[in-house]
Design an enzyme around this catalytic site. Structure first.
Site, short mmCIF file in Angstrom:
data_model
loop_
_atom_site.label_atom_id
_atom_site.label_comp_id
_atom_site.label_asym_id
_atom_site.label_seq_id
_atom_site.Cartn_x
_atom_site.Cartn_y
_atom_site.Cartn_z
N HIS A 42 64.23 -44.61 36.25
CA HIS A 42 65.27 -44.96 35.30
C HIS A 42 66.65 -44.95 35.94
O HIS A 42 67.50 -45.81 35.64
CB HIS A 42 65.22 -43.99 34.12
CG HIS A 42 66.02 -44.43 32.94
ND1 HIS A 42 65.63 -45.45 32.10
CD2 HIS A 42 67.21 -43.98 32.45
CE1 HIS A 42 66.53 -45.61 31.15
NE2 HIS A 42 67.50 -44.74 31.34
N HIS A 88 66.00 -48.84 25.35
CA HIS A 88 65.68 -47.51 24.83
C HIS A 88 64.27 -47.57 24.25
O HIS A 88 64.02 -47.17 23.12
CB HIS A 88 66.71 -47.06 23.80
CG HIS A 88 67.26 -45.70 24.09
ND1 HIS A 88 67.47 -44.74 23.13
CD2 HIS A 88 67.62 -45.10 25.26
CE1 HIS A 88 67.96 -43.64 23.67
NE2 HIS A 88 68.05 -43.84 24.98
#
Length: 732
Positions: A42, A88
């Site tokens: 990430h 998300h």
């Protein structure tokens, strides 16, 4: 350090060996947590960076490309647009309301941390099967309601309009939905702020909400695949407070006018860790931080928790020495915490203290600017040869009539008007919105400072990306640009959110590599550079990856009035521009009527694509068009039907085709235009070299194309009401 702890932090054996080399010793738990977060997929892009490096990122109008909090382009007269898209996905599947809400909050901070006032929210959503009464269907409808509620809650409370997006559905997303958030802001070109921390002795100031334990390990969680156990991870999903973020935004915008600061960074994924390391890393600096001075929301918090918490609505500032109290005064006015927690150094290291005791000492560059880059193996998926050999509907496989096919396709959630979603969003707050959700085509705002109309459009066909990841990704760029051009605006640049499966699967890495090649080729050919973006990998549940979904947002500008994308009045002559080639691979017809994904995609002709853009843009400048729309999912028949429904204006159309079903084909680079001045339009159309065909005219109470005929009121009833009924579980 024991192996159990190392594995729990998702650190591989080779990575741990690298940590030992960097430190020259064993890391302590805090240092291991920092490495784990900064080297997570990430934060580090370790699997994807190899392929992202080839993206075109420069153009005369690009002020800031990838590498900062957001991209920036020049929109004229000393003004700039700041924009970015992020994912998300994992948090939204675990806790849909808060996951989606904090996704919005995070992308908003990325924009206003650059000095811009946020003007636009948009979102790209993917859900699984919502039609039916199975456990999966009910859960997907629950996810739709939760995600939309979270987006609406945060955006509405912040006072930022949500003016567009795209929402589609496929069984490949049953175990892993996608929630991609886009935001755009406006700033003066000479008042942009960057995420840097330089100048030894300059103070480092923590501002915003207090730090709690929410979101611990979020960056690491977002770098892992799902299974049934992951659904219990709600404590790792952050809880957002949009009212606190509103105060934070206003405080920051006030601060930016004062000249007190060097740089500023949002505390997003990995919280205080990523913000501090990124700021110092960009500047080649070091930093000292006293963690006991961090404002805390909970008792007995540890240095590990403070560094890795992903509590929302927080920023890190590098201020000019001597301006500390002035900065604190501004945030006190807005009832927000502001504490000096450290200072910039020349050491190149991050030194962390806890009540005077040094608890971590880590070189910054290996974590921020020189994280490991993986060269993962790639392999063409075996399924591609199988689907490439399948029969297409044009070969006479389908047995139902075109009217039956039309009825089935038009009733698909992907096609239906999403008023259930956008009615929850405030699209008009701020009084700048000129094209809002529900009206087809690109969304648009007016920039009051320079009179420019700014258009934004999202696109990605996941089915076509599954069939051919390279062409599918290129098509997302072309289609989003086409939507912008159909409004009469000039497409300028993109941001992307690249959603793929597990990178440890060599077939997924092949899809990703091919997708990047497609984006690279399209952006170069169409002269629309990439200025920002995000990669979301590990979108996999129980070994099943999502369809590749490289979502693209194109941003463009126009100084003249924008074109509507629907029928606006009776009696307008309607033309089809572009070639119909019988493209059914990855089409909605193939999915709905034949229940399969089969075939191969043709290459995109970028010269014709750009010629189509230029034709409509020029025609709009000459004021010879009434409306224009890109031919999209469902082909000409479905595109015309949607255009008719918006103001319930019918039309009579005849499309000459080689095969009856070509009214549903999804060939690229096509548009439907309503013409005010046929003589002038025909001159431009002939000059473009593109094929153009008159289909008929708008008007009347019936929508007719070839043998299909339906009352417009009946069509509009389905279009505007059925999606809401599906999500509420009232009809299947």
């Amino acid at each position: 350090m024991d192996q159990k702890t190392i594995k729990a932090h998702k650190i591989s054996d080779s990575e741990y060996k690298k940590i030992l080399e960097i430190l020259g010793r064993e890391p302590n738990l805090l240092e291991l947590g920092i490495f784990s977060s900064m080297w997570s997929e990430h934060c580090s892009y370790k699997s994807s960076k190899k392929y992202l490096n080839g993206f075109p990122t420069k153009a005369p109008w690009v002020i800031q490309g990838p590498g900062e909090n957001a991209g920036v382009i020049d929109i004229g007269d000393g003004m700039a647009a700041v924009f970015k898209m992020e994912s998300h996905n994992h948090p939204s599947y675990i806790e849909p309301f808060q996951g989606a809400a904090t996704g919005v909050g995070g992308i908003l901070r990325d924009i206003f941390t650059m000095g811009a006032r946020v003007e636009v929210n948009m979102n790209s959503l993917r859900f699984g099967d919502v039609i039916g009464d199975s456990k999966v269907n009910r859960y997907q409808r629950y996810l739709v309601k939760g995600v939309v509620g979270g987006i609406a809650h945060y955006g509405n409370c912040m006072g930022i309009p949500t003016i567009g997006g795209e929402t589609t559905f496929d069984s490949s997303f049953n175990g892993n939905i996608l929630v991609n958030a886009f935001a755009l802001g406006i700033v003066k070109s000479d008042e942009i702020f960057y995420g840097k921390a330089e100048g030894a002795g300059n103070p480092v100031i923590y501002v915003g909400s207090k730090t709690g334990r929410d979101g611990l390990g979020g960056a690491v969680m977002a770098s892992d695949s799902f299974n049934e156990e992951n659904k219990s991870l709600r404590p790792t999903v952050q809880v957002g407070d949009p009212f606190a973020e509103k105060l934070l935004m206003e405080a920051c915008l006030e601060l930016f006018k004062k000249g007190y600061i060097i740089g500023i960074q949002d505390m997003g994924a990995a919280g205080l860790t990523s913000s501090s390391f990124e700021m110092a890393g960009r500047s080649g600096s070091g930093m000292i931080m006293h963690l006991d001075k961090v404002p805390m929301r909970e008792n007995e918090m540890t240095p590990y928790e403070l560094m890795l918490s992903e509590s929302q609505e927080r920023m890190l500032i590098c201020a000019k020495k001597g301006c500390e109290e002035k900065v604190k005064e501004i945030f006190a006015k807005w009832d927000l915490d502001a504490e000096v927690i450290g200072e910039v150094t020349n050491s190149g290291n991050m030194e962390l203290f806890w009540y005077g005791k040094k608890v971590a000492d880590v070189p910054i560059a290996p974590l921020s600017e020189a994280a490991p880059i993986l060269d993962r193996p790639v392999k063409k998926p075996a399924y591609l040869d199988k689907i490439a050999s399948g029969n297409l509907c044009g070969c006479g496989v389908s047995k139902i009539s075109n009217k039956e096919a039309f009825d089935k396709i038009f009733a698909e959630p992907e096609i239906l008007n999403k008023n259930f979603i956008y009615d929850q969003y405030d699209a008009n707050i701020g009084t700048n919105t000129i094209k809002k959700p529900g009206f087809l085509g690109a969304a648009a705002i007016r920039v009051k400072e320079n009179g420019v109309n700014l258009c934004m459009a999202m696109d990605c066909n996941s089915r076509m990306n599954y069939i051919n990841p390279r062409i599918g990704a290129a098509l997302a760029v072309a289609a989003s640009g086409r939507k912008v051009a159909m409004s009469g605006a000039v497409p300028l640049a993109i941001t992307d959110c690249l959603n793929y499966g597990n990178p440890q699967n060599e077939e997924v890495m092949w899809q990703f590599a091919q997708g990047c090649e497609g984006i690279k080729a399209a952006c170069k050919a169409l002269n629309t550079p990439v200025v920002s973006g995000n990669v979301s990998l590990y979108n996999e549940t129980d070994g099943v990856s999502i369809q590749p979904t490289p979502a693209i947002v194109m941003v463009g500008t126009a100084k003249n009035a924008l074109l509507p994308s629907h029928f606006t009045k009776n009696g307008v002559n309607v033309y089809l521009i572009g070639d119909t080639k019988g493209v059914f691979a990855g089409s909605l017809y193939m999915k709905v009527v034949e229940n399969r994904i089969t075939g191969t995609l043709p290459e995109i002709d970028f010269i014709k694509e750009r010629a189509l853009w230029d034709l409509v843009i020029e025609a709009n400048k000459c004021e010879i068009l009434e409306f224009a729309n890109s031919v999209g999912v469902g082909g000409v028949a479905i595109t015309l039907a949607k255009m008719a429904c918006i103001e319930q204006i019918g039309g009579n159309f005849d499309m000459i085709v080689d095969d009856d079903r070509d009214i549903f084909d999804e060939s690229f680079s096509r548009a439907i235009v309503g013409v005010k001045n046929e003589t002038e339009f025909l001159k431009l159309a002939k000059k473009s070299g593109l094929k153009f065909t008159k289909l008929g005219a708008s008007g009347g109470e019936t929508f007719k194309i070839n043998e299909i005929s339906v009352k417009i009121k009946q069509l509009a009833e389905i279009y505007f009401n059925k999606f809401s009924q599906i999500i509420k579980g009232e009809t299947f």
